[in-house]
Design a protein around this motif. Structure first.
Motif, PDB file in Angstrom:
ATOM      1  N   UNK A   1       3.345   7.757  -8.097  1.00 52.29           N
ATOM      2  CA  UNK A   1       3.383   6.398  -7.575  1.00 52.29           C
ATOM      3  C   UNK A   1       2.072   6.124  -6.850  1.00 52.29           C
ATOM      4  N   UNK A   2       1.826   4.850  -6.595  1.00 52.94           N
ATOM      5  CA  UNK A   2       0.623   4.433  -5.870  1.00 52.94           C
ATOM      6  C   UNK A   2       0.912   4.530  -4.375  1.00 52.94           C
ATOM      7  N   UNK A   3       0.303   5.470  -3.700  1.00 55.92           N
ATOM      8  CA  UNK A   3       0.572   5.647  -2.268  1.00 55.92           C
ATOM      9  C   UNK A   3       0.126   4.432  -1.454  1.00 55.92           C
ATOM     10  N   UNK A   4      -0.818   3.682  -1.979  1.00 60.88           N
ATOM     11  CA  UNK A   4      -1.273   2.483  -1.260  1.00 60.88           C
ATOM     12  C   UNK A   4      -0.182   1.418  -1.197  1.00 60.88           C
ATOM     13  N   UNK A   5       0.801   1.518  -2.090  1.00 66.23           N
ATOM     14  CA  UNK A   5       1.901   0.549  -2.104  1.00 66.23           C
ATOM     15  C   UNK A   5       3.008   0.903  -1.119  1.00 66.23           C
ATOM     16  N   UNK A   6       2.935   2.095  -0.508  1.00 64.05           N
ATOM     17  CA  UNK A   6       3.965   2.527   0.431  1.00 64.05           C
ATOM     18  C   UNK A   6       3.773   1.848   1.783  1.00 64.05           C
ATOM     19  N   UNK A   7       4.898   1.541   2.434  1.00 66.59           N
ATOM     20  CA  UNK A   7       4.858   1.057   3.816  1.00 66.59           C
ATOM     21  C   UNK A   7       5.840   1.875   4.647  1.00 66.59           C
ATOM     22  N   UNK A   8       5.585   1.996   5.950  1.00 63.21           N
ATOM     23  CA  UNK A   8       6.413   2.892   6.765  1.00 63.21           C
ATOM     24  C   UNK A   8       7.812   2.359   7.014  1.00 63.21           C
TER      25      UNK A   8
END
Length: 490
Positions: free
Chosen positions: A22-29
């Motif tokens: 997955x794209x880690x930049x798309x993750x939010x906390x």
């Protein structure tokens, strides 16, 4: 040539190592976690990584936190790797490696203002903990201890907390003042009724300085109970070398674990939660049956094999399971003494669970040590062995093997193996245990008179006689011959 782990090198990993899908930049906390150690990364971080790889719950990424200065070293290693961890799952016939990307930040450990401020933000909907049993400030009866120095200090200065619970209280106050609903507090430690224990610690600390707010916490904050399970040894040079040699990756703090994992939770998350059931977690109305099964069969089983193996100079757990006497000892106690004291568990075959435990203990790749299993018996015995023993005595069940297990622990605490090799201190109370164990060689009852461990069991004539019988035999004949006697005759 190995590949140094970082976000920039994910596309150049060897084919045998899976990258985050997955794209880690798309993750939010969504989760702030106290205690970024091996078990957390092999368990909660792994489940989230699997979930993100399915494209689900991308707003539940992890933010790490810690309360001790000593945690800064691990944080520095992970920071240099962009918070990435290589997880190596090992079974007897194969191993797999995957890079986990589910943690996207890790706050400076012991920076209370920063940690409190982060928990006070609305995107953090769960605060989870893997801080070991000692982090919950329990007394000898497993109740919250308001006299613990760390608790006394936080109660005296709630505006400058040092403990995870003090920081959570400050963050909850800030959220309430800002009109933000409270986060859920999710314990991920291997403690009976861990949600209740966590609630007692948080409310207990709050009550010392602000009783009204303690009541507010009790009425408004959710503390789901959970059962967690995965054998995860400590990381050392051995593990780093295996990762480099077998998988071609340089990771300063990889995690090695068994393939098996289990997570059973009560579904009590007012602000929502990740869809963890999609990746194998179980959500149930009552965790207690699963918890009791694990504590008695798995954790109790660890204690059963630990002390005979320690006395017989066996180093690794899988080597203990290769010893026919220890394996037979475990099987007989599990089937005839422990399993009869485990109530039915939903959708679970207990004999199959015992067989699974045997296979897990026998895994030669994990590198789990006997010494680790022997550690801290003064805390573990009252949780993993004594309750089963009490139920057996109450219900008229067999208990001779459990009495032998207690005798083996006493013999181990005398500080020398059967061959005369000194045993290094292996318990927080070692200095107190050793003289009592040596005294028990002449007067076995001295060992049972440790009220914090055995309570009134010293007065049970049948158990005391069995214990004395086995302890005398261990000193006279040694561990192997004693195990033969139990296995053959009971």
């Amino acid at each position: 040539m190995t590949v140094p782990l970082s976000q920039a090198t994910l596309t150049t990993l060897p084919e045998s190592v899976a990258a985050p899908g997955y794209d880690r930049a798309a993750l939010t906390p969504g989760i702030l976690h106290f205690g970024v150690g091996n078990f957390h990364r092999a368990h909660q971080a792994m489940y989230l990584d699997r979930l993100f790889a399915q494209g689900q719950s991308l707003d539940w990424a992890l933010v790490g936190a810690g309360v001790f200065e000593g945690e800064k070293k691990g944080r520095a290693v992970l920071q240099a790797q962009d918070w990435l961890t290589t997880l190596v799952e090992q079974e007897a016939d194969h191993s797999t490696a995957r890079v986990l990307g589910s943690m996207i930040d890790y706050l400076e450990p012991a920076d209370a203002p920063a940690i409190i401020a982060r928990m006070a933000q609305a995107d953090i909907r769960i605060v989870s903990l893997t801080i070991t049993e000692g982090g919950y400030f329990l007394d000898a009866q497993d109740r919250f201890d308001p006299t613990h120095p760390a608790i006394v200090a936080d109660a005296a200065s709630p505006e400058a907390p040092k403990t995870a619970f003090g920081m959570m209280i400050a963050a909850l106050k800030a959220r309430r003042a800002a009109g933000i609903p409270p986060f859920t507090v999710m314990c991920c430690d291997n403690i009976p009724h861990n949600g209740v224990v966590t609630k007692n610690a948080l409310c207990g600390l709050a009550r010392l300085s602000d009783p009204a707010f303690a009541d507010w916490i009790a009425d408004n904050v959710a503390f789901p109970n959970a059962m967690v399970d995965r054998i995860t040894p400590a990381t050392g040079d051995r593990e780093r070398a295996i990762l480099a040699q077998d998988f071609g990756v340089t990771d300063g703090w990889p995690v090695f674990c068994e393939g098996f994992t289990q997570w059973v939770l009560e579904d009590n998350f007012p602000l929502g939660r990740p869809k963890l059931e999609a990746v194998g977690a179980q959500f149930v109305d009552d965790v207690a049956p699963f918890e009791l099964m694990k504590l008695r069969i798995l954790n109790g089983g660890h204690a059963v094999i630990a002390y005979p193996a320690g006395l017989m100079d066996i180093h690794f757990v899988h080597e203990a399971m290769e010893h026919p006497l220890i394996r037979a000892f475990l099987r007989k106690i599990e089937e005839t003494e422990i399993m009869p004291q485990v109530p039915p568990v939903p959708d679970t075959d207990l004999p199959a669970y015992v067989a699974l435990i045997e296979r897990r203990f026998s895994n030669p790749k994990i590198g789990d040590t006997v010494r680790r299993l022997c550690l801290d018996g003064s805390n573990r015995q009252p949780k993993f062995i004594i309750p089963t023993l009490r139920d057996a005595l109450k219900n008229g069940g067999a208990y001779s093997g459990l009495a032998l297990e207690c005798a083996l622990w006493a013999r181990y605490c005398a500080g020398v193996t059967d061959t005369g090799v000194p045993i290094d201190p292996n318990d927080p109370n070692w200095d107190r245990l050793v003289p009592v164990a040596q005294q028990a060689r002449r007067r076995p009852q001295a060992w049972l008179e440790q009220d914090a461990i055995y309570g009134d069991l010293a007065g049970h004539a049948g158990f005391a006689a069995q214990f004395a019988h086995w302890l005398h035999m261990l000193w006279q004949d040694g561990t192997a011959k004693t195990l033969i006697r139990y296995v053959e005759t009971g």
